[in-house]
Scaffold this active site. Structure first.
Site, PDB file in Angstrom:
ATOM      1  N   ASN A 415     -35.866  30.515  58.204  1.00 51.25           N
ATOM      2  CA  ASN A 415     -36.465  29.416  59.228  1.00 51.25           C
ATOM      3  C   ASN A 415     -37.223  30.041  59.828  1.00 51.25           C
ATOM      4  OD1 ASN A 415     -36.650  27.593  60.898  1.00 51.25           O
ATOM      5  ND2 ASN A 415     -34.491  26.724  60.788  1.00 51.25           N
ATOM      6  N   ASP A 416     -36.608  30.953  61.241  1.00 55.20           N
ATOM      7  CA  ASP A 416     -37.425  31.346  62.233  1.00 55.20           C
ATOM      8  C   ASP A 416     -38.447  32.176  61.920  1.00 55.20           C
ATOM      9  OD1 ASP A 416     -34.259  31.712  64.344  1.00 55.20           O
ATOM     10  OD2 ASP A 416     -35.976  30.205  63.987  1.00 55.20           O
ATOM     11  N   VAL A 417     -38.198  33.169  60.683  1.00 57.41           N
ATOM     12  CA  VAL A 417     -39.355  34.085  60.449  1.00 57.41           C
ATOM     13  C   VAL A 417     -40.584  33.410  59.625  1.00 57.41           C
ATOM     14  CG1 VAL A 417     -37.436  35.747  59.728  1.00 57.41           C
ATOM     15  CG2 VAL A 417     -38.485  34.150  57.910  1.00 57.41           C
ATOM     16  N   VAL A 418     -40.445  32.113  59.636  1.00 59.30           N
ATOM     17  CA  VAL A 418     -41.620  31.454  59.080  1.00 59.30           C
ATOM     18  C   VAL A 418     -42.208  30.224  60.098  1.00 59.30           C
ATOM     19  CG1 VAL A 418     -41.416  31.642  56.792  1.00 59.30           C
ATOM     20  CG2 VAL A 418     -40.316  29.584  57.567  1.00 59.30           C
ATOM     21  N   ASN A 419     -41.690  30.463  61.197  1.00 64.58           N
ATOM     22  CA  ASN A 419     -41.754  29.189  62.352  1.00 64.58           C
ATOM     23  C   ASN A 419     -43.155  29.570  62.897  1.00 64.58           C
ATOM     24  OD1 ASN A 419     -41.809  27.369  64.271  1.00 64.58           O
ATOM     25  ND2 ASN A 419     -39.676  27.694  64.984  1.00 64.58           N
TER      26      ASN A 419
END
Lengths: 489, 100
Positions: A415-419
């Site tokens: 999630n966060d790594v592609v935000n």
């Protein structure tokens, strides 16, 4: 060390009256030297999966030689305790190594840091008790010199901190304790106060090493510090904490080497310490947060504010069949795994899907963000277990430029790594963190259980982009459907 | 202990630290997890100190007990650490290599 100093040491540590250099002792020192060399060569071989196993076998040989050599140590008279320890230790260690699943590797490493630190602290305590006995018998005036006590202090302090800190980390990773940061009022202040007290005791003990109460008090404070240090740290920051504790366990071992005058222990501890420290800095940089921010900056405080603000935005729910259509027409794909994949135990199914796509002539690779998962390299190990050839596992820097030329990105539990908010949103905790440029690809398929934000509490705008297909549900189940659909074609 | 010996150990610590950084910096990111278990296994060399404490008469019964626990925990790390590292390293293969 030269012969004269060796004799003096042996005299000082209360060894036999005749502290002469025997061939046995020389052989042992040579074995220790050999072990040190083999350890370094072993780590050097980790530069590539091709040489890694062989190198590790050398390191293990070094360890074996050092241990066997020590069994002939002139001071060792009784073996029953040793043998009992070997048997129980091997049974526990071996069982853990054989049966713990790869998804539990972060937990296992946290436990082993605790064990390593325990050994260091126990050795320190035993040495202290022994020396104090000599003091009471009037054979010594002080148990340790200032220099020795400094080393002992480091050993006990870092050791006890790591014992409880690692157990706490284990509990958080195993979800025995709530994952999100546990915060309370004046937390930073009380932690700083504790730190000051402990440092004060440390300095005091250097000048008054005979104060037994102070010695044990320092251990207690160390144990408490370990717990309190890890309490405010959230799940996603675990890679940094676990690496840091790896480092501390090494430093405690090194300090033990100073105290018992064992050079190979100093070296092994230094290697472990350097490795842990290197990885912690790497992880911090990969999150674009400073070290101190991860340890002391309450990420939790920020996320508790933003998660309340996540509105119920609407999103279209797609099915595996829809995903299949996109995949069928694609020539290239990048798979982005995240902690969610580990939780769903979906790594094998991911590999099955990838294999089927590769068979159809597609170019499939994996993009591994440095802080994906709960420890450095977590995703790599899971995918390797699923028999993904390691040349398909690409680091972020390697593969980031390729997203714009890729047809499909399949995000599994990340999630966060592609935000994309990390690029520009200044007030979000993710700001500045290098991300995988999944949003630059032509289409994105995200497998997720729900719209819940990740650990940073920041909603992911990629979910709402027109080129994104959200497929909700358990990742493993969705992927299994995909496998069946692909096999039918 | 003479300060000479402590300074000797300090020299070694500093050098080993530098060597450590250089070597670790060249470890493939693929292998960062096995790296952690490997370095942890290596620091299990503290087993050597615990052996002397557990086996010597010098430290008394307390020594035997503390030493025994220390030997146990250090052995867990050494045995478990090398075994798990090998188990992980075994898994890293290229296409077409033997899946043993």
């Amino acid at each position: 060390m030269n012969g004269n100093a060796l004799s003096q040491v042996l005299l000082l540590i209360g060894a036999e009256a005749t502290a002469e250099i025997t061939p046995r002792r020389i052989v042992l020192q040579v074995l220790y030297l050999g072990a040190s060399v083999l350890f370094i060569l072993g780590l050097k071989a980790l530069s590539s999966p091709k040489t890694a196993r062989r190198g590790m076998n050398l390191a293990a040989l070094g360890m074996l030689l050092a241990v066997v050599g020590t069994l002939f140590h002139h001071e060792i008279i009784s073996y029953q305790w040793i043998i009992a320890g070997f048997i129980i230790g091997s049974l526990i260690g071996g069982s853990m190594a054989i049966w713990m699943p790869m998804t539990a590797m972060p937990q296992r490493i946290a436990l082993s840091h605790s064990f390593g630190a325990m050994a260091a602290v126990l050795v320190g305590v035993a040495e202290y008790i022994h020396k104090m006995r000599l003091v009471h018998a009037d054979q010594l005036t002080e148990p340790f010199t200032r220099g020795e006590m400094s080393a002992m202090g480091f050993e006990i302090l870092f050791g006890s901190l790591t014992i409880t800190g690692s157990l706490m980390a284990f509990a958080k990773l195993q979800e025995l304790v709530p994952g999100p940061p546990i915060l309370y009022k004046f937390q930073n202040q009380s932690n700083i106060a504790l730190f000051c007290c402990t440092s004060g005791l440390f300095l005091y003990l250097i000048f008054f090493p005979g104060d037994v109460a102070a010695f044990y008090l320092m251990i207690v404070l160390g144990l408490a510090s370990g717990v309190l240090m890890v309490l405010p740290i959230g799940g996603a920051d675990m890679p940094v904490v676990v690496s840091l504790l790896n480092s501390y366990a090494g430093l405690a071992a090194s300090a033990t080497g100073f105290v018992i005058d064992n050079k190979v222990l100093v070296i092994a501890g230094a290697l472990d310490g350097a490795s842990g420290f290197f990885l912690s800095v790497l992880m911090s940089r990969a999150m674009n947060r400073s070290f101190t921010n991860v340890l002391f900056g309450a990420v939790g405080a920020v996320s508790s504010k933003t998660s309340a603000q996540v509105e119920a935005k609407t999103v279209v729910r797609y099915t595996p069949e829809d995903a299949l259509m996109v995949l069928e027409n694609a020539h290239s794909a990048i798979i982005v795994p995240g902690y969610g994949m580990a939780v769903a135990q979906a790594q094998h199914t991911v590999q099955e899907v990838a294999e089927l796509l590769i068979e159809r002539g597609m170019n499939v690779r994996y993009a591994i963000h440095p802080v994906a998962g709960r420890m450095p390299g977590h995703m790599n190990v899971l995918l390797a277990e699923a028999q993904v050839p390691y040349n398909l596992l690409c680091e972020m820097d390697q593969i980031n430029n390729d997203f714009q030329n890729t047809d499909v990105v399949l995000v599994v539990g990340a999630n966060d790594v592609v935000n994309p908010a990390a690029r520009y949103k200044k007030d979000c905790p993710l700001y500045g963190m290098p991300i995988l440029e999944a949003d630059k690809a032509r289409s994105v398929i995200i497998l997720k259980r729900s719209l819940k934000p990740g650990f940073a509490g920041e909603d992911n705008e990629l979910f709402y982009s027109p080129k994104t297909m959200m497929v909700f549900g358990d990742a493993k189940a969705t992927l299994t459907s995909l496998v069946k659909l692909l096999e039918k074609k | 202990m003479e300060y000479e010996l402590l300074i000797d150990s300090f020299f070694i610590l500093v050098l080993a630290g530098f060597v450590g950084f250089e070597v670790i910096g060249r470890v493939s990111p693929l292998l960062h997890t096995p790296l952690m278990s490997a370095t942890n296994a290596i620091s299990g060399i503290s087993l050597v100190g615990s052996l002397v404490i557990a086996g010597s008469e010098k430290y008394g019964t307390v020594g035997h007990v503390l030493g025994f626990v220390a030997v146990t925990t250090a052995t867990i790390n050494v045995v478990g650490g090398f075994m798990i590292t090998d188990r992980m390293l075994k898994m890293f293969k290229l296409k077409g290599q033997d899946q043993r």
